[in-house]
Design an enzyme around this catalytic site. Structure first.
Site, PDB file in Angstrom:
ATOM      1  N   ALA A  89      -3.184  67.416  25.552  1.00  0.00           N
ATOM      2  CA  ALA A  89      -4.307  68.198  25.013  1.00  0.00           C
ATOM      3  C   ALA A  89      -4.084  69.712  25.051  1.00  0.00           C
ATOM      4  CB  ALA A  89      -5.581  67.823  25.778  1.00  0.00           C
ATOM      5  N   ARG A 106      -6.040  64.724  15.270  1.00  0.00           N
ATOM      6  CA  ARG A 106      -6.305  63.757  16.351  1.00  0.00           C
ATOM      7  C   ARG A 106      -7.744  63.979  16.824  1.00  0.00           C
ATOM      8  NH1 ARG A 106      -1.907  62.678  20.937  1.00  0.00           N
ATOM      9  NH2 ARG A 106      -2.876  60.630  20.969  1.00  0.00           N
ATOM     10  N   CYS A 153       0.061  58.825  32.458  1.00  0.00           N
ATOM     11  CA  CYS A 153       0.512  59.426  31.219  1.00  0.00           C
ATOM     12  C   CYS A 153       1.364  60.658  31.534  1.00  0.00           C
ATOM     13  CB  CYS A 153      -0.688  59.765  30.340  1.00  0.00           C
ATOM     14  SG  CYS A 153      -0.278  60.225  28.656  1.00  0.00           S
ATOM     15  N   ASP A 159      -8.381  64.765  28.099  1.00  0.00           N
ATOM     16  CA  ASP A 159      -8.438  65.174  26.686  1.00  0.00           C
ATOM     17  C   ASP A 159      -9.802  65.757  26.374  1.00  0.00           C
ATOM     18  OD1 ASP A 159      -6.129  63.090  26.692  1.00  0.00           O
ATOM     19  OD2 ASP A 159      -5.960  64.281  24.862  1.00  0.00           O
ATOM     20  N   ASN A 206      -9.386  60.298  28.827  1.00  0.00           N
ATOM     21  CA  ASN A 206      -7.947  60.524  29.037  1.00  0.00           C
ATOM     22  C   ASN A 206      -7.191  59.260  28.615  1.00  0.00           C
ATOM     23  OD1 ASN A 206      -5.845  62.349  30.042  1.00  0.00           O
ATOM     24  ND2 ASN A 206      -5.573  60.882  31.693  1.00  0.00           N
TER      25      ASN A 206
END
Ligand code: RUB
Length: 312
Positions: free
Chosen positions: A21, A62, A130, A199, A209
């Site tokens: 992000a 996105r 992640c 995010d 997220n």
């Protein structure tokens, strides 16, 4: 028709060549600056229209990372509110706003790394998920301070951003273990703290997220492990205060498995999930450490101008 820089950046964000992000937000700001500088608009009206089209193209790339619309809004709003009729002056304003956003973002990351490192102790085993530059910034800072930290990194299927995390930490000499996502609960008993990125942070303190984050949170809650989120204030989502939900991006099923190998089977691929505030101990921002319930205060402070204006 948007300019080449914006089209290219939007495409690279969509294909995840640019991902995470914070990086998405900074690249969008840089693309707007390049677009403004190359603009041939002759009037203020034409220039603003061009910037707004560019903003839209970037934002549509996105949907779940609010860093993207927040970065774009920060930059384009500076042109909108600049009284100048002179296009050269407006271009400078956009360039200055983009530079400011990028600089603030990098400074926020440094500050969050320092604040967050205080929450890690010598000997801690930390699980992340992640590949969050903010979460890893904290871990690396604690390591630089001489704290002996070990990290557990789930692989983050289907795109395997956990591999990036594992390689990045190993490259710094930090001990790291790579796990399959389904091993998170098994290993949680060996973990002292969980740190993930975000995010988006909603007005109620829920965190959006990478898919699987909420499973880490549940497992941490069950094992009484502290669950922390690292997020700059531009990851807080103003529209959630007026009732909007954060759209969860659903990506191509082919990232999970080839549909032709599974005739008659539906394949789903949501890229993010929502961790409710009840499972979050604290959110580390550049303004300090807050409980998730204080997200609303951050949104009012940072985006109050927006709430009283265009969102109504
Ligand atoms: C990335 C992801 C990250 C956040 C925060 O997902 O979920 O945890 O974006 O990253 P994707 P950062 O790989 O799909 O973009 O802390 O770097 O902003």
């Amino acid at each position: 028709m948007t300019c080449d820089e914006v089209r290219e950046t939007a495409e690279r964000i969509f294909t995840m060549d640019i991902r995470g992000a914070a990086k998405i937000g900074r690249s969008a700001a840089a693309a707007l600056k390049a677009c403004a500088q190359g603009s041939t608009a002759a009037t203020r009206e034409a220039f603003i229209k061009e910037m707004e089209e560019a903003a839209r193209a970037l934002t549509e790339a996105r949907p779940s990372a609010v860093s993207l619309p927040n970065a774009v809004r920060f930059v384009v709003n500076r042109a909108r509110t600049c009284p100048s009729e002179d296009v050269a002056g407006l271009k400078e304003e956009v360039a200055a706003a983009a530079d400011e956003f990028i600089e603030n973002s990098l400074k926020a990351m440094e500050r969050i790394s320092r604040i967050g490192a205080r929450r890690l102790s010598d000997g801690d085993t930390v699980m992340t998920h992640c590949n969050s530059s903010l979460a890893l910034g904290i871990i690396k800072e604690a390591w630089r301070q001489g704290k002996d930290i070990r990290v557990m990194a789930p692989e983050a299927r289907p795109r395997y951003q956990g591999h990036i995390t594992a390689r990045e930490l190993a490259g710094e000499g930090i001990p790291v273990t790579l796990l399959v996502d389904s091993a998170v609960r098994t290993f949680m008993k060996e973990v002292d703290k969980v740190i993930v990125g975000a995010d988006s942070v909603a007005a109620n303190g829920a965190v959006i997220n990478k898919i699987g984050t909420s499973q880490l949170a549940l497992a941490a809650h069950e094992a009484r492990v502290v669950f922390m989120v690292a997020a700059e204030t531009y990851k807080f989502h103003p529209e959630t205060m007026v009732g909007e939900l954060v759209e969860i991006e659903e990506r191509d099923p082919a990232e999970v498995a080839q549909p032709e190998d599974f005739p008659g089977v539906e394949i789903r691929n949501p890229a993010f999930d929502v961790t409710p505030p009840e499972y979050i101990d604290l959110i580390i921002t550049e303004k300090g450490v807050i409980p998730p319930q204080a997200a609303i205060t951050i949104i009012k402070e940072e985006f109050g101008w927006l709430l009283s204006d265009s969102l109504e």
